[in-house]
Design a protein around this motif. Structure first.
Motif, PDB file in Angstrom:
ATOM      1  N   ILE A 123     -14.536  39.537  15.912  1.00 15.86           N
ATOM      2  CA  ILE A 123     -14.165  38.740  14.572  1.00 15.86           C
ATOM      3  C   ILE A 123     -12.867  39.507  13.981  1.00 15.86           C
ATOM      4  CG2 ILE A 123     -14.520  37.956  12.147  1.00 15.86           C
ATOM      5  CD1 ILE A 123     -17.513  37.272  13.138  1.00 15.86           C
ATOM      6  N   VAL A 161     -27.151  39.080   1.690  1.00 18.31           N
ATOM      7  CA  VAL A 161     -25.826  39.522   1.423  1.00 18.31           C
ATOM      8  C   VAL A 161     -25.123  38.736   0.405  1.00 18.31           C
ATOM      9  CG1 VAL A 161     -25.877  39.492   4.189  1.00 18.31           C
ATOM     10  CG2 VAL A 161     -25.530  37.474   3.235  1.00 18.31           C
ATOM     11  N   ALA A 181     -17.219  34.825   0.172  1.00 19.61           N
ATOM     12  CA  ALA A 181     -16.788  34.041   1.503  1.00 19.61           C
ATOM     13  C   ALA A 181     -16.873  32.743   0.723  1.00 19.61           C
ATOM     14  CB  ALA A 181     -18.067  33.976   2.178  1.00 19.61           C
ATOM     15  N   THR A 209     -13.638  31.467  -1.133  1.00 22.30           N
ATOM     16  CA  THR A 209     -12.519  31.019  -0.382  1.00 22.30           C
ATOM     17  C   THR A 209     -12.366  29.575   0.078  1.00 22.30           C
ATOM     18  OG1 THR A 209     -13.491  31.467   1.777  1.00 22.30           O
ATOM     19  CG2 THR A 209     -12.368  33.506   0.647  1.00 22.30           C
ATOM     20  N   LEU A 226     -15.518  26.384  12.341  1.00 22.49           N
ATOM     21  CA  LEU A 226     -15.817  27.839  12.081  1.00 22.49           C
ATOM     22  C   LEU A 226     -17.102  28.063  11.010  1.00 22.49           C
ATOM     23  CD1 LEU A 226     -12.364  29.097  11.735  1.00 22.49           C
ATOM     24  CD2 LEU A 226     -13.905  29.304  13.889  1.00 22.49           C
ATOM     25  N   PHE A 227     -17.124  27.004   9.988  1.00 18.29           N
ATOM     26  CA  PHE A 227     -18.187  27.129   8.904  1.00 18.29           C
ATOM     27  C   PHE A 227     -19.392  26.761   9.889  1.00 18.29           C
ATOM     28  CE2 PHE A 227     -20.445  25.172   5.475  1.00 18.29           C
ATOM     29  CZ  PHE A 227     -20.486  26.465   4.565  1.00 18.29           C
ATOM     30  N   VAL A 262     -20.155  27.281  12.830  1.00 15.97           N
ATOM     31  CA  VAL A 262     -20.888  28.476  13.394  1.00 15.97           C
ATOM     32  C   VAL A 262     -21.250  29.680  12.674  1.00 15.97           C
ATOM     33  CG1 VAL A 262     -19.640  30.386  14.821  1.00 15.97           C
ATOM     34  CG2 VAL A 262     -18.831  28.255  15.419  1.00 15.97           C
ATOM     35  N   PHE A 287     -24.893  30.974  12.994  1.00 17.95           N
ATOM     36  CA  PHE A 287     -25.357  32.656  12.789  1.00 17.95           C
ATOM     37  C   PHE A 287     -26.439  32.842  11.816  1.00 17.95           C
ATOM     38  CE2 PHE A 287     -20.666  34.108  13.864  1.00 17.95           C
ATOM     39  CZ  PHE A 287     -21.155  34.217  15.197  1.00 17.95           C
ATOM     40  N   LEU A 327     -25.298  38.724   7.619  1.00 20.09           N
ATOM     41  CA  LEU A 327     -24.141  39.392   7.610  1.00 20.09           C
ATOM     42  C   LEU A 327     -23.063  38.962   8.249  1.00 20.09           C
ATOM     43  CD1 LEU A 327     -22.944  41.871   5.604  1.00 20.09           C
ATOM     44  CD2 LEU A 327     -23.323  43.204   7.950  1.00 20.09           C
ATOM     45  N   LEU A 328     -23.351  38.714   9.458  1.00 19.21           N
ATOM     46  CA  LEU A 328     -22.334  37.870  10.317  1.00 19.21           C
ATOM     47  C   LEU A 328     -21.888  36.905   9.990  1.00 19.21           C
ATOM     48  CD1 LEU A 328     -21.260  39.691  12.584  1.00 19.21           C
ATOM     49  CD2 LEU A 328     -22.597  38.045  14.027  1.00 19.21           C
ATOM     50  N   ALA A 343     -21.775  35.634   6.797  1.00 17.58           N
ATOM     51  CA  ALA A 343     -20.970  35.985   5.474  1.00 17.58           C
ATOM     52  C   ALA A 343     -19.606  36.309   6.188  1.00 17.58           C
ATOM     53  CB  ALA A 343     -21.679  36.896   4.533  1.00 17.58           C
ATOM     54  N   ILE A 344     -19.518  37.306   6.915  1.00 21.23           N
ATOM     55  CA  ILE A 344     -18.323  37.786   7.540  1.00 21.23           C
ATOM     56  C   ILE A 344     -17.364  36.780   8.017  1.00 21.23           C
ATOM     57  CG2 ILE A 344     -17.185  39.276   9.196  1.00 21.23           C
ATOM     58  CD1 ILE A 344     -19.333  41.493   8.487  1.00 21.23           C
ATOM     59  N   GLN A 345     -18.289  35.865   9.091  1.00 23.09           N
ATOM     60  CA  GLN A 345     -17.422  34.729   9.659  1.00 23.09           C
ATOM     61  C   GLN A 345     -16.770  33.936   8.724  1.00 23.09           C
ATOM     62  OE1 GLN A 345     -17.494  33.751  12.939  1.00 23.09           O
ATOM     63  NE2 GLN A 345     -17.062  31.759  12.972  1.00 23.09           N
ATOM     64  N   VAL A 346     -17.446  33.409   7.473  1.00 28.14           N
ATOM     65  CA  VAL A 346     -16.955  32.603   6.644  1.00 28.14           C
ATOM     66  C   VAL A 346     -15.511  33.474   5.986  1.00 28.14           C
ATOM     67  CG1 VAL A 346     -17.387  31.457   4.306  1.00 28.14           C
ATOM     68  CG2 VAL A 346     -19.158  31.317   6.303  1.00 28.14           C
ATOM     69  N   LEU A 347     -15.795  34.634   5.548  1.00 27.36           N
ATOM     70  CA  LEU A 347     -15.182  35.390   4.832  1.00 27.36           C
ATOM     71  C   LEU A 347     -13.653  35.473   5.612  1.00 27.36           C
ATOM     72  CD1 LEU A 347     -14.627  37.009   2.100  1.00 27.36           C
ATOM     73  CD2 LEU A 347     -15.434  39.056   3.298  1.00 27.36           C
ATOM     74  N   ILE A 348     -13.962  36.163   6.866  1.00 26.96           N
ATOM     75  CA  ILE A 348     -12.737  36.394   7.668  1.00 26.96           C
ATOM     76  C   ILE A 348     -12.304  35.124   8.346  1.00 26.96           C
ATOM     77  CG2 ILE A 348     -11.774  37.709   9.572  1.00 26.96           C
ATOM     78  CD1 ILE A 348     -13.633  39.678   8.938  1.00 26.96           C
ATOM     79  N   TYR A 349     -13.108  34.338   8.900  1.00 24.72           N
ATOM     80  CA  TYR A 349     -12.399  33.235   9.649  1.00 24.72           C
ATOM     81  C   TYR A 349     -11.993  32.151   8.669  1.00 24.72           C
ATOM     82  CZ  TYR A 349     -12.982  34.267  14.514  1.00 24.72           C
ATOM     83  OH  TYR A 349     -12.706  34.683  15.776  1.00 24.72           O
ATOM     84  N   VAL A 350     -12.839  31.639   7.808  1.00 23.55           N
ATOM     85  CA  VAL A 350     -12.378  30.586   6.798  1.00 23.55           C
ATOM     86  C   VAL A 350     -11.481  31.251   5.745  1.00 23.55           C
ATOM     87  CG1 VAL A 350     -13.099  28.953   5.189  1.00 23.55           C
ATOM     88  CG2 VAL A 350     -14.520  29.426   7.232  1.00 23.55           C
ATOM     89  N   GLY A 351     -11.787  32.450   5.267  1.00 16.93           N
ATOM     90  CA  GLY A 351     -10.823  32.897   4.192  1.00 16.93           C
ATOM     91  C   GLY A 351      -9.550  33.603   4.634  1.00 16.93           C
TER      92      GLY A 351
END
Lengths: 106, 353, 637, 166
Positions: free
Chosen positions: A72, B134, B141, B144, D42-43, D45, D49, D56-57, D59-67
């Motif tokens: 990612i 989390v 998240a 956003t 992406l959401f 996906v 997860f 955690l993944l 949350a990261i997916q949403v944060l990084i991919y979506v955000g």
């Protein structure tokens, strides 16, 4: 609906389908940004596979999740640079159609 | 005393029992349960927000030395409901040149995303839908998504003012999200958890509030959160004197109301996060069981909402370059500094917790 | 107390840094800082004086700075009576001048910078006075030269000012070359640069003979440059282009006294080496006589004072050359006060009438009472009239020549001329009727900031010399001395003669310029060739131009010609040869080598032009083919 | 086993969302619609997860991919496209061969994966993976972690250098 408990094969299948969709996009879309989006789909397909393996094969080691996490992050870096390049292409070629950028020939 | 958890548990077991008695399958019961929770959460937050809209009008009126809404109900208390009904009745104007699906879904995305945050917010002792492991990350998240909604609104309206508003909003929110997340990291480092419920229980009296150990972090968070909410002095995406009304220019009726309410929900969210992470959440300042927890929570949150309103009528709006420069050149280095200091503090006073 | 004497120079340095980097936009604060620094230095200097009065012995404090194998450079302080007196003189004059500058420089656009420079100068001068070794004194010596350059050229928009700055800098550099050679000789002979250690070597006879004489003469070169002695005196009169307070501080009272100070500091050398001492004395009296004679006929008020300065410095140098340590340093002190006073008073006059030419002044005494009064006090003092400061110090100098009749005669002649030109100046300026009515009408007394320093210095010009009254049991001579304190008896004969000479000079000036009994023009006409010679300052500038500058130009022209014709000819010839050789090789390259290479190239291009159609340049074509290939390989595996 | 478990239902719904979203992303004529569908995919996906206990993944997916990533994409779209852009063809001339090859690939994949018995560990997933992941990142995987952070820095600087106006 057949009541098979959802297992590893289901997730891998999903991953494979998503990957195929992604690669189809990469191969056919003319717009550079669309190509980038398709690569993101491929990344996600890979991530699903990784996390699924992590969940079903080595639940305690978490290796798959770690790798997915790195994927990612690398994808984010890739998107940043790629979009910068796309913007540059847009400025130089007045458009971002991939098949117009064919100066690397002959 | 007035803890609501018991009441809710009683109602919940009654409903589950009733449904099971009717022979409804387990998965359907779960589904209905979730739906019920969602509806209740929506209702609670919506009521709070309706109150906030009225309050904002009253506060701004006070600050400008006028009365504000006075006619509908006692001191205009049901004015907002009247307004909402009016907006619902109004004609939903859809301009011709818009990108219809985008234009249509934009307010929905914004609205839904604004409400999704409340899944993991501890409203009081036991009053939490799901204490996610989390939680903090989840909130960052989900917020956003608001931007996605704004961008969609900006693009879908096919109007240059809206587009500019969308651009500004995206740039602003993405920029301010970085110092915001980093500021929260300080608290996470000290508390060693991402779960909001645990963070709240760790701050079980006035002295254990994380704001004392993270004053800089709180400052950065609060500024960045103000920007995240698109509130004055960071209300550039909808700066009415520059962009007509930014991304909401082409919206009317119910869709406009959804944006409007989402903004207030975001405001409430920012205050909730501030209270939960820095000011002890629903914990009373004098110990764990002092007065009803949800009252403490609401009281603290309302205070911070009031601070936001206070900002709005105090500060002038920033310029775009100042805005971005401030995020990247001031807040971000400060946030890094805060993390370094926190790390140093933990290293030096290990067992501080 | 004493080991913290470094604070005195450090204060002005701090002031400089503060002004340059901080307060330069605020004039009041800048000047305040500067004045506060120097006045605090003055207070500290007074304290040091009392300490030294109590305990004369040279106090030395130092630490190692750089190690060069067996020897090392030091940074250190040397405090003895001479240092204490110099510190006092420098700080007093600096304080007066800085306060005076508040009025004089008022309205100058570079006011703050002026104070930064003045403070930097004070730092350098004080550091010079406190140095305990040759290396350190040389560093401060150069810093003093630099600040002098900066301040002479302070109004650099004026070409004459910037030229004067350069002239001063380059001329003194010529002397400093000798100085550094002298330092190197000393280092070679003694292996150390510390004053005390060098003197010990001399006393034990390790450092003696021709080497010592050479070292003495070369070191004296530095003093010649800095104290404007013959033949390097030419820069000082031109240096009057700087602001008048600067002239008073640097080019009358302190910096030019650095040379005298240096000679006094290393007097051991000149006492040990008779011939070196004689060179010093001869140079001193020559300078003194020459400068005094030029001073007789100049019309620029500041130039008269400048030549007077040169002349008086010659006096001191001569006295020191004859071994009269006390006389030289005593005159250095008194001279500093009355010469600074003269300059500041002259500055006050210039401030009032905006001209330097005495022929355009006259009658100003009625309008500028304080200035006139102080100017007359200073003039009486410099003329050596009883009982002012100048009388006592000049008397000692005349007394020091008692064994050398030629020196004595010349000294008395200089004294006569000094009295004459000083009073010529005073009468022309302050008495009689106005020669330029317009300027007279606009003249006015200067503000308090300027007159108060004048009064302070006038007080000192009267009384400072009294510390040297010979029958005082603990006077100057028992404080500042070389070797044993000498209690010079008061020579009534010498005092009488010098007083008579001074009075007669004043009398002549009175007759010529006040009464008008003797017409100056007729005198000038009678001695026309001599007058012209003096008026043109013995043609020194012209002679230097002819001897040094023009030959240099000629040499440069010759080498330019050499460069153009011989060197360039060689280079161009080589180039031409290379060119022909290259043309020949080019032919070989083009037809033989390239033929082979192109033949290979054409073949490959022909092949490529057929194969190139496989390269579409489209990324996605390539990607598809790669993907298909991967599947094919997988399938066929 | 006639009851539908909620897990299975969720899986199929999410799968449908992911695949449909992906197909729309790839095939939509309007680039902005593609981007929105990408966000949707992406959401979903991220939801997947969650199903795989990787909170955690997710949350990261949403944060990084979506955000971040999707936002960047939308930004790119907005900067390089106009709403009224009518495109003659949004896919290039090799779409049919590509479709054939992809179909072949998919068929092959399904054939290969359908019944492959993987050695599945019976150990249940730990509940709180976030803590374990953090520890792993700071101990066993600290080198890749640092390398990735360096990569991010390089990408940041590189993007600025590439995209800035000369």
């Amino acid at each position: 609906m057949d009541q098979v408990p959802i297992g590893l094969n289901h997730y891998l299948m999903l991953s494979g389908v998503l990957f195929t969709v992604g690669i189809f996009g990469v191969l056919t879309r003319r717009n550079a940004i669309a190509v980038l989006m398709s690569t993101e789909l491929m990344f996600n397909a890979a991530n699903i596979a990784l996390v699924a393996f992590s969940r079903f094969v080595t639940p305690a080691a978490l290796t798959g999740q770690i790798v997915a996490m790195f994927t990612i992050i690398v994808a984010a870096a890739e998107a940043t640079v790629a979009l910068a390049i796309v913007l540059l292409i847009y400025r130089s070629f007045k458009g971002i159609n991939v098949d117009r950028i064919n100066f690397m020939k002959w | 005393m007035l803890e609501l958890r018991g009441i809710i548990d009683a109602i919940w077991s009654f409903i589950v029992g009733l449904l099971a008695g009717l022979g409804i399958p387990q998965w359907a019961i779960e589904l209905v349960g979730y739906a019920l929770i969602a509806v209740v959460m929506f209702g609670v937050v919506a009521v709070i927000v309706l109150f906030l809209v009225w309050w904002e009008r009253k506060v701004s009126a006070k600050m400008q030395d006028r009365l504000g809404p006075m006619r509908v109900g006692w001191h205009g208390i049901i004015q907002t409901i009247a307004d909402a009904i009016k907006l619902l009745q109004k004609e939903d104007i859809t301009p011709k040149a818009i990108d219809f699906p985008i234009h249509f879904w934009a307010p929905v995305v914004t609205f839904v995303a604004a409400f999704m945050v409340y899944v993991t917010v501890p409203f009081g002792k036991g009053l939490i839908v799901s204490d996610l492991s989390v939680g903090v990350l989840y909130i960052i998240a989900i917020t956003t998504f608001t931007v996605i909604g704004l961008l969609m609104a900006g693009w879908g309206s096919n109007n240059k003012y809206s587009l500019l508003g969308g651009f500004r909003s995206a740039a602003q929110v993405v920029s301010y999200e970085v110092p915001l997340s980093l500021a929260l990291l300080g608290v996470i480092m000290i508390s060693q958890t991402l779960s909001l419920g645990t963070i709240v229980t760790q701050q079980d009296n006035l002295l254990k509030w994380y704001v004392w150990r993270q004053p800089l972090g709180f400052l950065i968070f609060w500024i960045a959160a103000t920007a995240e909410c698109n509130r004055t002095p960071f209300d550039l995406p909808e700066a009415d004197s520059e962009l007509v009304a930014g991304f909401v220019t082409e919206y009317s009726g119910m869709k406009f109301a959804m944006f409007f309410l989402a903004e207030f929900v975001n405001m409430f969210t920012a205050s909730v996060v501030a209270v939960t992470l820095f000011f002890g959440g629903w914990m009373s300042p004098f110990g764990p069981d002092f007065g009803p927890s949800w009252m403490w929570f609401l009281g603290k949150t309302m205070f911070f909402v009031f601070v936001l309103m206070w900002f709005r009528w105090t500060y002038p709006r920033l310029r775009v370059d100042q805005l971005m420069g401030f995020a990247w050149k001031v807040l971000l280095p400060l946030a890094f500094l805060n993390i370094l200091l926190t790390g140093l503090g933990i290293y030096l006073f290990d067992g501080l917790k | 107390m004493l080991q913290n004497a470094w604070i005195i120079p450090a204060l002005p340095l701090a002031a400089t840094v503060l002004i340059i980097f901080g307060t330069h936009r605020n004039r009041a604060v800048s000047s305040g800082i500067s004045i506060a620094a120097i006045v605090s230095g003055f207070i500290y200097a007074v304290a040091i004086l009392f300490n030294v009065l109590h305990d004369h012995g040279p106090h030395e404090f130092y630490f190692k700075w750089l190690d060069f194998g067996s020897w090392h450079l030091q940074i250190g302080l040397l405090i003895d009576p001479l240092t204490a007196v110099m510190l006092l003189v420098v700080t007093i004059v600096s304080s007066c001048v800085q306060i005076y500058s508040l009025g004089y420089m008022h309205g100058d656009p570079r006011f703050s910078r002026y104070f930064a420079y003045i403070s930097l100068f004070s730092f350098s001068m004080l550091g010079l006075v406190l140095s305990n070794n040759f290396a350190m004194i040389f560093i401060f010596w150069e810093l003093v030269g630099l600040t002098s350059y900066l301040l002479i050229g302070f109004w650099f928009e004026k070409k004459s000012a910037s030229d004067a700055g350069k002239k001063a800098f380059i001329t003194t550099r010529a002397g400093d070359l000798g100085f550094i050679v002298g330092i190197l000789i000393t280092l070679y002979a003694c292996g150390t640069l510390n004053f005390g250690e060098v003197f010990t070597k001399i006393e034990t006879g390790v450092f003696a003979g021709g080497l010592l004489t050479a070292a003495g003469i070369f070191l004296f070169c530095g003093a010649v440059g800095k104290s404007a002695q013959f033949p390097l005196h030419v820069w000082l009169p031109d240096a009057m282009e700087g602001p008048t307070p600067v002239s008073a501080l640097i080019h009358a009272a302190t910096m030019v006294a650095a040379g005298v100070y240096l000679v006094a500091r290393i007097l051991t050398i000149y006492i040990a080496s008779e011939s070196a001492g004689m060179v010093v004395a001869v140079i001193g009296i020559t300078t003194s006589f020459m400068a005094a004679s030029i001073g007789l006929v100049q019309n620029d008020i500041k130039r008269v004072l400048a030549y007077s300065t040169v002349s008086q410095l010659g006096y001191m140098i001569m006295a020191l050359g004859l071994g009269a340590y006390t006389a030289g340093t005593f005159h250095l002190m008194t001279h500093a006060f009355f010469k600074a006073l003269l300059f500041l008073a002259a500055g006050s006059v210039i401030h009032a009438v905006h001209t330097n030419d005495m022929q355009e002044m006259g009658g100003l005494g009625k309008k500028m009472k304080i200035t006139a009064l102080t100017m007359f006090i200073a003039s009486f003092s410099i003329a050596g009239i009883f009982p002012l400061s100048g009388f006592w110090s000049k008397d000692e100098i005349v007394a020091s020549t008692s064994g050398h009749p030629i020196f004595m005669v010349l000294t008395l002649m200089v004294a006569f001329m000094t009295a004459f030109y000083m009073f010529r100046l005073c009468f022309l300026t302050f008495t009689g009727g106005p020669r330029d009515q317009h300027k007279f009408d606009h003249a006015h007394e200067s503000p308090k900031t300027m007159t108060v320093p004048l009064m302070v210095l006038a007080f000192l010009a009267i009384f400072a010399g009294w510390v040297g009254i010979p029958w005082l049991s603990h006077g100057f001579s028992s404080f500042v001395y070389h070797g044993e304190p000498h209690h010079a008896a008061f020579h009534f004969d010498i005092a009488g003669i010098s007083l008579f000479v001074g009075l007669s000079g004043i009398g002549l000036a009175y007759l010529m310029y006040y009464k008008g009994t003797i017409s100056p023009d007729k005198v000038a006409a009678r001695f026309r060739p001599l007058y012209t010679l003096l008026y043109n300052k013995y043609y020194f500038d012209e002679i230097y131009d002819a001897i040094f500058v023009q030959p240099l130009y000629a040499i440069c022209d010759f080498w330019f010609w050499f460069d153009q014709h011989i060197i360039d000819g060689l280079v161009n010839g080589a180039a031409t040869l290379t060119l022909w050789w290259s043309i020949a090789k080019n032919w070989f390259d083009v037809y033989i080598i390239d033929g082979a290479v192109n033949g290979a190239g054409y073949t490959i291009r022909g092949t490529g032009s057929i194969l190139r159609f496989a390269q579409t340049g489209r990324l996605q074509n390539y990607a598809l083919i790669i993907f298909a290939g991967v599947i094919l390989i997988w399938f066929l595996r | 086993m006639t009851e539908i478990s909620l897990t299975n239902l969720t899986f199929y719904i999410l799968s449908f969302c992911i695949i449909a979203g992906g197909i729309f992303t790839v095939s939509s004529r309007n680039l902005f619609h593609s981007a929105v569908f990408l966000v949707f995919t992406l959401f979903s996906v991220a939801g997947m997860f969650v199903m795989l206990n990787a909170y955690l993944l997710a949350a990261i997916q949403v944060l990084i991919y979506v955000g971040a990533v999707a936002m960047l994409m939308i930004f790119g779209v907005m900067l390089t496209t106009r709403l009224a852009d009518v495109r003659l063809r949004h896919v290039n001339e090799q779409s049919w061969p590509a479709l054939a090859i992809c179909g072949f690939f998919l068929a092959f994949l399904v054939y290969g994966l359908w019944d492959t018995p993987f050695t599945v560990s019976g150990v249940p997933m730990p509940a709180d993976t976030a803590h374990a992941l953090g520890t792993l990142l700071m101990t066993k995987y600290v080198l890749p972690f640092e390398v990735v952070s360096l990569l991010l820095l390089a990408a940041l600087v590189g993007a600025v250098v590439i995209a800035k106006k000369d």
